[in-house]
Design a protein around this motif. Structure first.
Motif, PDB file in Angstrom:
ATOM      1  N   VAL A   1      -8.680   4.888   0.405  1.00 13.49           N
ATOM      2  CA  VAL A   1      -7.915   5.874   1.166  1.00 13.49           C
ATOM      3  C   VAL A   1      -7.619   5.291   2.540  1.00 13.49           C
ATOM      4  CG1 VAL A   1      -7.831   8.229   2.051  1.00 13.49           C
ATOM      5  CG2 VAL A   1      -9.092   7.736  -0.059  1.00 13.49           C
ATOM      6  N   LYS A   2      -6.333   5.201   2.861  1.00 15.95           N
ATOM      7  CA  LYS A   2      -5.902   4.579   4.110  1.00 15.95           C
ATOM      8  C   LYS A   2      -5.285   5.635   5.020  1.00 15.95           C
ATOM      9  CE  LYS A   2      -2.756   1.034   5.920  1.00 15.95           C
ATOM     10  NZ  LYS A   2      -3.794   0.391   6.753  1.00 15.95           N
ATOM     11  N   THR A   3      -5.596   5.541   6.310  1.00 12.65           N
ATOM     12  CA  THR A   3      -4.972   6.407   7.304  1.00 12.65           C
ATOM     13  C   THR A   3      -3.841   5.647   7.974  1.00 12.65           C
ATOM     14  OG1 THR A   3      -7.049   7.586   7.703  1.00 12.65           O
ATOM     15  CG2 THR A   3      -5.349   7.741   9.400  1.00 12.65           C
ATOM     16  N   HIS A   4      -2.653   6.233   7.953  1.00 15.07           N
ATOM     17  CA  HIS A   4      -1.489   5.558   8.527  1.00 15.07           C
ATOM     18  C   HIS A   4      -1.703   5.375  10.032  1.00 15.07           C
ATOM     19  CE1 HIS A   4       2.668   4.675   9.611  1.00 15.07           C
ATOM     20  NE2 HIS A   4       2.921   4.503   8.317  1.00 15.07           N
ATOM     21  N   PRO A   5      -1.463   4.168  10.549  1.00 20.13           N
ATOM     22  CA  PRO A   5      -1.771   3.908  11.956  1.00 20.13           C
ATOM     23  C   PRO A   5      -0.849   4.604  12.951  1.00 20.13           C
ATOM     24  CG  PRO A   5      -0.692   2.004  10.972  1.00 20.13           C
ATOM     25  CD  PRO A   5      -0.988   2.956   9.852  1.00 20.13           C
TER      26      PRO A   5
ATOM     27  N   ASN B   1       1.333   7.809  12.095  1.00 26.68           N
ATOM     28  CA  ASN B   1       1.407   9.267  11.962  1.00 26.68           C
ATOM     29  C   ASN B   1       0.103   9.914  11.512  1.00 26.68           C
ATOM     30  OD1 ASN B   1       1.326   8.860   9.113  1.00 26.68           O
ATOM     31  ND2 ASN B   1       3.561   8.685   9.037  1.00 26.68           N
ATOM     32  N   GLY B   2      -0.908   9.095  11.184  1.00 25.99           N
ATOM     33  CA  GLY B   2      -2.215   9.636  10.843  1.00 25.99           C
ATOM     34  C   GLY B   2      -2.336  10.235   9.461  1.00 25.99           C
ATOM     35  N   ARG B   3      -1.287  10.153   8.630  1.00 29.83           N
ATOM     36  CA  ARG B   3      -1.362  10.709   7.283  1.00 29.83           C
ATOM     37  C   ARG B   3      -2.221   9.828   6.386  1.00 29.83           C
ATOM     38  NH1 ARG B   3       4.041  12.941   4.567  1.00 29.83           N
ATOM     39  NH2 ARG B   3       2.410  13.594   3.099  1.00 29.83           N
ATOM     40  N   LYS B   4      -3.000  10.446   5.533  1.00 26.47           N
ATOM     41  CA  LYS B   4      -3.806   9.698   4.572  1.00 26.47           C
ATOM     42  C   LYS B   4      -2.968   9.367   3.349  1.00 26.47           C
ATOM     43  CE  LYS B   4      -8.384  11.305   5.896  1.00 26.47           C
ATOM     44  NZ  LYS B   4      -9.650  11.954   5.435  1.00 26.47           N
ATOM     45  N   ALA B   5      -3.281   8.202   2.752  1.00 24.77           N
ATOM     46  CA  ALA B   5      -2.564   7.757   1.555  1.00 24.77           C
ATOM     47  C   ALA B   5      -3.517   6.947   0.694  1.00 24.77           C
ATOM     48  CB  ALA B   5      -1.354   6.902   1.937  1.00 24.77           C
ATOM     49  N   LEU B   6      -3.281   6.974  -0.610  1.00 22.03           N
ATOM     50  CA  LEU B   6      -4.062   6.130  -1.513  1.00 22.03           C
ATOM     51  C   LEU B   6      -3.628   4.677  -1.348  1.00 22.03           C
ATOM     52  CD1 LEU B   6      -4.077   8.284  -4.770  1.00 22.03           C
ATOM     53  CD2 LEU B   6      -5.859   8.094  -3.025  1.00 22.03           C
ATOM     54  N   GLN B   7      -4.609   3.783  -1.316  1.00 18.27           N
ATOM     55  CA  GLN B   7      -4.357   2.349  -1.236  1.00 18.27           C
ATOM     56  C   GLN B   7      -4.909   1.716  -2.515  1.00 18.27           C
ATOM     57  OE1 GLN B   7      -4.520  -0.910   2.332  1.00 18.27           O
ATOM     58  NE2 GLN B   7      -6.368   0.279   2.023  1.00 18.27           N
ATOM     59  N   ILE B   8      -4.090   1.810  -3.572  1.00 17.42           N
ATOM     60  CA  ILE B   8      -4.574   1.434  -4.906  1.00 17.42           C
ATOM     61  C   ILE B   8      -3.602   0.432  -5.532  1.00 17.42           C
ATOM     62  CG2 ILE B   8      -5.922   3.519  -5.301  1.00 17.42           C
ATOM     63  CD1 ILE B   8      -3.543   4.726  -6.775  1.00 17.42           C
ATOM     64  N   ALA B   9      -3.632   0.312  -6.860  1.00 18.49           N
ATOM     65  CA  ALA B   9      -2.677  -0.453  -7.655  1.00 18.49           C
ATOM     66  C   ALA B   9      -3.241  -1.717  -8.254  1.00 18.49           C
ATOM     67  CB  ALA B   9      -1.408  -0.735  -6.892  1.00 18.49           C
ATOM     68  N   ARG B  10      -2.336  -2.567  -8.758  1.00 18.92           N
ATOM     69  CA  ARG B  10      -2.700  -3.629  -9.700  1.00 18.92           C
ATOM     70  C   ARG B  10      -3.620  -4.694  -9.125  1.00 18.92           C
ATOM     71  NH1 ARG B  10       0.944  -8.492  -9.395  1.00 18.92           N
ATOM     72  NH2 ARG B  10       0.202  -8.972 -11.475  1.00 18.92           N
ATOM     73  N   HIS B  11      -3.615  -4.937  -7.836  1.00 20.07           N
ATOM     74  CA  HIS B  11      -4.418  -6.023  -7.272  1.00 20.07           C
ATOM     75  C   HIS B  11      -5.896  -5.662  -7.140  1.00 20.07           C
ATOM     76  CE1 HIS B  11      -0.764  -8.166  -6.709  1.00 20.07           C
ATOM     77  NE2 HIS B  11      -0.327  -7.410  -5.744  1.00 20.07           N
ATOM     78  N   ILE B  12      -6.247  -4.388  -7.302  1.00 17.74           N
ATOM     79  CA  ILE B  12      -7.664  -4.009  -7.272  1.00 17.74           C
ATOM     80  C   ILE B  12      -8.339  -4.513  -8.538  1.00 17.74           C
ATOM     81  CG2 ILE B  12      -9.238  -2.049  -7.501  1.00 17.74           C
ATOM     82  CD1 ILE B  12      -7.502  -0.522  -5.560  1.00 17.74           C
ATOM     83  N   TYR B  13      -9.507  -5.166  -8.360  1.00 19.18           N
ATOM     84  CA  TYR B  13     -10.202  -5.647  -9.555  1.00 19.18           C
ATOM     85  C   TYR B  13     -11.681  -5.283  -9.580  1.00 19.18           C
ATOM     86  CZ  TYR B  13     -12.540  -9.455  -7.002  1.00 19.18           C
ATOM     87  OH  TYR B  13     -13.333 -10.175  -6.145  1.00 19.18           O
ATOM     88  N   ARG B  14     -12.227  -4.762  -8.490  1.00 20.79           N
ATOM     89  CA  ARG B  14     -13.651  -4.431  -8.505  1.00 20.79           C
ATOM     90  C   ARG B  14     -13.953  -3.491  -7.348  1.00 20.79           C
ATOM     91  NH1 ARG B  14     -16.173  -9.491  -9.575  1.00 20.79           N
ATOM     92  NH2 ARG B  14     -15.817  -8.868 -11.739  1.00 20.79           N
ATOM     93  N   ILE B  15     -14.802  -2.504  -7.602  1.00 23.06           N
ATOM     94  CA  ILE B  15     -15.273  -1.583  -6.569  1.00 23.06           C
ATOM     95  C   ILE B  15     -16.777  -1.803  -6.417  1.00 23.06           C
ATOM     96  CG2 ILE B  15     -15.619   0.840  -5.951  1.00 23.06           C
ATOM     97  CD1 ILE B  15     -13.057   1.501  -7.470  1.00 23.06           C
ATOM     98  N   PRO B  16     -17.247  -2.251  -5.263  1.00 21.33           N
ATOM     99  CA  PRO B  16     -18.682  -2.496  -5.084  1.00 21.33           C
ATOM    100  C   PRO B  16     -19.521  -1.267  -5.405  1.00 21.33           C
ATOM    101  CG  PRO B  16     -17.441  -3.402  -3.239  1.00 21.33           C
ATOM    102  CD  PRO B  16     -16.466  -2.605  -4.063  1.00 21.33           C
TER     103      PRO B  16
ATOM    104  N   PRO C   1      -2.509  -6.797  12.934  1.00 20.90           N
ATOM    105  CA  PRO C   1      -3.911  -7.140  12.671  1.00 20.90           C
ATOM    106  C   PRO C   1      -4.896  -6.052  13.084  1.00 20.90           C
ATOM    107  CG  PRO C   1      -2.756  -9.023  13.600  1.00 20.90           C
ATOM    108  CD  PRO C   1      -1.817  -7.844  13.691  1.00 20.90           C
ATOM    109  N   ALA C   2      -4.518  -5.222  14.030  1.00 19.95           N
ATOM    110  CA  ALA C   2      -5.427  -4.158  14.471  1.00 19.95           C
ATOM    111  C   ALA C   2      -5.677  -3.123  13.379  1.00 19.95           C
ATOM    112  CB  ALA C   2      -4.871  -3.470  15.717  1.00 19.95           C
ATOM    113  N   THR C   3      -4.722  -2.998  12.437  1.00 13.14           N
ATOM    114  CA  THR C   3      -4.855  -1.958  11.422  1.00 13.14           C
ATOM    115  C   THR C   3      -4.738  -2.474   9.989  1.00 13.14           C
ATOM    116  OG1 THR C   3      -2.483  -1.458  11.611  1.00 13.14           O
ATOM    117  CG2 THR C   3      -4.004  -0.145  12.946  1.00 13.14           C
ATOM    118  N   GLU C   4      -4.169  -3.666   9.786  1.00 13.76           N
ATOM    119  CA  GLU C   4      -3.930  -4.157   8.425  1.00 13.76           C
ATOM    120  C   GLU C   4      -4.784  -5.363   8.054  1.00 13.76           C
ATOM    121  OE1 GLU C   4      -2.085  -2.017   6.873  1.00 13.76           O
ATOM    122  OE2 GLU C   4      -1.701  -1.094   8.826  1.00 13.76           O
ATOM    123  N   LEU C   5      -5.625  -5.826   8.952  1.00 14.08           N
ATOM    124  CA  LEU C   5      -6.479  -6.974   8.671  1.00 14.08           C
ATOM    125  C   LEU C   5      -7.749  -6.497   7.982  1.00 14.08           C
ATOM    126  CD1 LEU C   5      -6.771 -10.061   9.052  1.00 14.08           C
ATOM    127  CD2 LEU C   5      -8.010  -9.565  11.176  1.00 14.08           C
ATOM    128  N   ALA C   6      -8.051  -7.085   6.820  1.00 14.25           N
ATOM    129  CA  ALA C   6      -9.220  -6.679   6.038  1.00 14.25           C
ATOM    130  C   ALA C   6     -10.292  -7.749   6.089  1.00 14.25           C
ATOM    131  CB  ALA C   6      -8.826  -6.425   4.588  1.00 14.25           C
TER     132      ALA C   6
END
Length: 301
Positions: A191-195, A197-212, A278-283
């Motif tokens: 779940v990502k918060t938009h830097p 407008n502050g709206r929450k959004a799902l950050q999902i899709a094909r590149h996810i391969y594992r959830i710790p 980088p302040a909001t999109e760097l993982a």
């Protein structure tokens, strides 16, 4: 100019902007475009026919360009058409990249710095098929029941192009600048918060391969379920390309995918990607002791 912004009917995202020439964009028109970008997340500009330099210049209004190729070209072609006019074959790397793009994804989440926005313009399109679809992950979050929200709110996931291509039977050519898995896969919240407008959004899709902390099968089932629930009307817009169209979307809250088409026909799109802040999109990148299964073969290095 007589700029008009028309929301796309029947969807939770998207607007068509007409009465504007992106080659000659003044400050007032740009402010209207920027506000529409944040509100609608997908903007359609019909019949612009932008050359590469003009597309890059427009893209730079959104931020710094993310280079997609090692040769530094800022508006490369996403195309199944080769220089000699023939089309790509299934054993060619670029064909495999294009096939991968038919899965729902956000751009560059498999790299430490994910993208802020994407731009595509159509140069040559097939007679049918080959559309690009967009899914609103803001509205997808809003539509979730409270139990699902509570379940996923604290979860994060590894993102890897090696893994997502492996799922469909392909390997990544690391020499092409794709993928980051062997250096430590980025880990991002579901779940990502938009830097802005502050709206929450799902950050999902094909590149996810594992959830710790979760069984791999359960993790994949969760992502598949979220995608199935999210990527449906009224949260999806399908764009049927016409030569000259330009689209821009907010990669921080929108999924996209290409649709299949007759690959004997050319499909040529011009792409520009905008780097994230980088302040909001760097993982963070974290080594995964089980990552070896997704490493490309020596021949692909």
């Amino acid at each position: 100019m007589n700029l008009t912004i028309e929301p796309i009917k029947g969807t939770t995202l998207g607007a068509v902007i007409t009465g504007i020439d992106l080659n000659r964009l003044d400050g007032q028109a740009w402010r209207a475009v920027e506000e529409a970008f944040l509100e609608y997340a997908v903007l359609v500009f019909p019949a612009q026919h932008l050359r590469a330099g003009a597309q890059v210049a427009f893209g730079k209004r959104f931020g710094a360009i993310e280079l997609l190729r090692e040769d530094g070209i800022e508006a490369p072609l996403f195309s199944n058409k080769k220089l000699d006019g023939t089309v790509l074959q299934p054993d060619e790397f670029r064909f495999q990249v294009l096939r991968g793009n038919e899965g729902w994804h956000m751009d560059s989440t498999y790299m430490p710095l994910s993208a802020k926005a994407g731009l595509l313009s159509a140069i040559e399109v097939p007679a049918s098929g080959g559309e690009t679809e967009f899914a609103d992950m803001r509205a997808a979050w809003d539509a979730l029941d409270a139990a699902t929200r509570d379940r996923i709110a604290g979860l994060s996931a590894y993102h890897s192009l090696y893994a997502s291509q492996a799922k469909i039977g392909y390997q990544v050519d690391t020499g092409a600048g794709y993928g980051y898995h062997d250096k430590g896969a980025p880990i991002r919240p579901l779940v990502k918060t938009h830097p802005v407008n502050g709206r929450k959004a799902l950050q999902i899709a094909r590149h996810i391969y594992r959830i710790p902390g979760m069984d791999d099968g359960d993790a994949q089932a969760l992502i598949d379920d979220l995608l199935q629930r999210s990527c449906r009307p009224p949260r999806v817009y399908t764009h049927r390309w016409q030569p000259g169209d330009l689209l821009v979307w907010d990669n921080r809250c929108v999924l996209h995918r290409a649709r299949p088409y007759d690959r004997a026909e050319p499909r040529v799109l011009q792409a520009t990607r905008i780097a994230g802040d980088p302040a909001t999109e760097l993982a963070a990148t974290t080594r995964d002791e089980r990552a070896d299964a997704f490493q490309p073969s020596t021949s692909n290095r």
